[in-house]
Design an enzyme around this catalytic site. Structure first.
Site, short mmCIF file in Angstrom:
data_model
loop_
_atom_site.label_atom_id
_atom_site.label_comp_id
_atom_site.label_asym_id
_atom_site.label_seq_id
_atom_site.Cartn_x
_atom_site.Cartn_y
_atom_site.Cartn_z
N GLN A 179 0.87 -0.55 -0.05
CA GLN A 179 -0.27 -0.02 -0.49
C GLN A 179 0.37 1.30 0.06
O GLN A 179 0.20 2.33 -0.51
CB GLN A 179 -0.46 0.06 1.35
CG GLN A 179 -1.92 -0.76 1.36
CD GLN A 179 -3.28 -0.61 0.02
OE1 GLN A 179 -3.42 0.57 -0.49
NE2 GLN A 179 -3.86 -1.56 -0.21
N GLY A 200 1.90 -4.19 -8.54
CA GLY A 200 1.75 -3.37 -9.58
C GLY A 200 0.77 -2.86 -9.66
O GLY A 200 0.19 -1.57 -9.91
N HIS A 201 -0.54 -3.46 -8.88
CA HIS A 201 -1.41 -3.13 -9.49
C HIS A 201 -2.30 -1.63 -8.10
O HIS A 201 -4.01 -1.10 -8.60
CB HIS A 201 -3.20 -3.63 -9.52
CG HIS A 201 -3.15 -4.24 -8.28
ND1 HIS A 201 -4.52 -4.53 -7.21
CD2 HIS A 201 -2.68 -5.81 -7.87
CE1 HIS A 201 -3.87 -5.37 -6.33
NE2 HIS A 201 -3.79 -5.54 -6.02
N THR A 236 8.93 -17.65 -16.81
CA THR A 236 10.02 -16.46 -18.05
C THR A 236 9.02 -14.94 -17.68
O THR A 236 7.91 -14.92 -17.05
CB THR A 236 8.82 -17.01 -19.53
OG1 THR A 236 9.45 -18.41 -19.66
CG2 THR A 236 9.53 -16.32 -20.76
N CYS A 324 -9.56 -7.61 -0.79
CA CYS A 324 -9.41 -8.88 -0.35
C CYS A 324 -10.38 -10.52 0.06
O CYS A 324 -10.21 -11.36 0.20
CB CYS A 324 -8.42 -9.22 0.08
SG CYS A 324 -7.16 -7.98 -0.52
C1 LIG Z 1 -1.21 -4.31 2.67
C2 LIG Z 1 -1.04 -5.39 1.44
N1 LIG Z 1 -0.09 -6.65 1.20
C3 LIG Z 1 -0.49 -7.21 0.29
C4 LIG Z 1 -1.43 -7.35 -0.76
C5 LIG Z 1 -1.48 -7.84 -1.70
O1 LIG Z 1 -0.53 -8.05 -3.32
P1 LIG Z 1 -1.37 -8.49 -4.04
O2 LIG Z 1 -2.75 -8.05 -4.49
O3 LIG Z 1 -0.64 -8.31 -5.61
O4 LIG Z 1 -1.14 -9.53 -4.41
C6 LIG Z 1 -2.46 -6.82 -0.80
C7 LIG Z 1 -3.40 -6.53 -1.93
O5 LIG Z 1 -4.63 -5.45 -1.50
C8 LIG Z 1 -2.02 -5.39 0.21
O6 LIG Z 1 -3.06 -4.72 0.65
#
Ligand SMILES: Cc1ncc(COP(=O)(O)O)c(C=O)c1O
Length: 385
Positions: A179, A200-201, A236, A324
């Site tokens: 974050q 990246g996202h 790859t 998530c």
């Molecule tokens: C603090 C934190 N760590 C890890 C992640 C996981 O990243 P990714 O979505 O690229 O797996 C997130 C995604 O919301 C996050 O907020």
């Protein structure tokens, strides 16, 4: 239809057009494998080296310390498992109760394997206590794993101080910067960070590309075996996504954190208007020390999910916690750890980006004020008042 107002940038961000344009040739004209010996592949390899260089500049690492992965989650799991494999005789790890699922689920797995995990508690603002951290360290501690900033409430953690404590005690230090990257300045050398992950996202690059920084002085063990990334991560290289990530990093380097103050100004304006117009609110997180774009706000008696759906009907997008977890009906582990009164004050998370405008925030405020009023009236009616 009114324009979409997207205020959920901690969940994910829109891929920037320039980022996308930079990626496209790498699906077609420049599709070569960077491991190939001929010039067509080597050219791609050179472009990837430029991306590594930009990432190294951003976090003050060396080029060979950068590994590309598929996500922030993969980077977190790889770093933790590498630490465990580096010190097979040690069995204790320290983390916090408010980490991302990719860290917490790895810890759960390790507990099942016989490891002892200390989950540092947090206060009502999500802060950890460094004295508690110092007090739980033992000779058996192999790793401290702590995020730079919390995705739900924005609270920032004292990474430099924790790095010092880890170094003094000869313990590996992993940092989840997913974050924080681009919002908070990170210097892996100054902060004594051994491994660090980001994704990246969250920075206007695509989903499915992550970075793991690994201090060259540690004995890294891969999670995915293979020859790529200097034998540290097989597979790859995802060339177009790496190139896209590189463009996003370039933009962060050019901006040099200047847009953060504008983002914070807009967030503070929004919160002040909410306070002025809506009674009985609560803002979670450390107000003085949180990410500039994050606001976790609860309106007494108003269910966060109901509010989210009413706002969606106005084409406004916020969340009720971490993306998530949104499909899980359980209360957020972060807010539970903060001992939040979720029966009365369940928050929505508003996470803005540099692209949000004052006009958008004003539109959001107008709809938010009406929606909270409407939901509170409905509740009163239902309760027969
Ligand atoms: C603090 C934190 N760590 C890890 C992640 C996981 O990243 P990714 O979505 O690229 O797996 C997130 C995604 O919301 C996050 O907020």
């Amino acid at each position: 239809m009114i324009k979409k107002i997207y205020l959920d940038n901690n969940a994910t961000t829109e891929c920037n057009q320039e980022v996308l344009d930079t990626m496209i040739p790498y699906f077609k004209e420049q599709f070569g494998n960077p491991s190939s010996l001929y010039a067509f592949g080597k050219k791609v390899k050179e472009e990837i080296i430029k991306v590594r260089r930009n990432i190294s500049t951003l976090i003050n690492a060396d080029i060979e310390e950068i590994i590309f992965t598929s996500s922030g989650s993969e980077s977190n799991v790889t770093a933790i498992m590498s630490a465990v494999n580096q010190y097979p005789k040690k069995k204790h790890i320290i983390t916090t109760k408010v980490e991302h699922a990719s860290v917490l689920e790895t810890m759960k797995y390790l507990e099942e394997k016989g490891y002892s995990i200390t989950y540092l508690s947090v206060d009502s603002e999500g802060n950890i206590d460094l004295n508690e951290l110092k007090s739980v360290i033992t000779n058996d501690t192999l790793l401290i794993s702590i995020m730079v900033a919390n995705n739900e409430i924005g609270t920032i953690y004292p990474i430099k101080e924790i790095g010092k404590i880890a170094k003094q005690n000869n313990i590996l230090f992993h940092v989840d910067a997913v974050q924080a990257i681009g919002k908070i300045k990170i210097d892996v050398k100054e902060m004594n960070i051994d491994t660090l992950s980001f994704s990246g996202h969250k920075i206007n690059a695509p989903k499915g590309i992550g970075v793991l920084y690994v201090n060259k002085n540690i004995n890294f063990k891969p999670l995915i075996f293979g020859h790529q990334e200097n034998n540290r991560r097989g597979g790859t290289e995802n060339v177009p996504y790496i190139i896209g990530l590189g463009k996003a990093i370039e933009m962060i380097l050019e901006d040099n954190y200047e847009k953060n103050s504008k983002i914070a100004e807009l967030r503070d304006y929004m919160e002040s208007k909410i306070k002025e117009n809506i009674s009985d609110i609560r803002i979670y997180g450390n107000i003085e020390n949180r990410m500039s774009n994050t606001s976790s706000i609860a309106f007494k008696g108003v269910g966060a999910e109901e509010l989210l759906f009413v706002l969606e009907s106005y084409n406004i997008f916020v969340s009720t916690g971490s993306a998530c977890n949104s499909e899980i009906a359980e209360p957020s582990h972060v807010l539970v750890a903060c001992n939040a009164d979720l029966d009365n004050y369940s928050p929505i998370r508003i996470s803005s980006s540099k692209d949000n405008t004052k006009e958008e925030i004003d539109y959001f405020l107008d709809k938010l004020i009406k929606s909270v009023k409407m939901l509170r009236n409905l509740k009163e009616k239902k309760n027969g008042k």
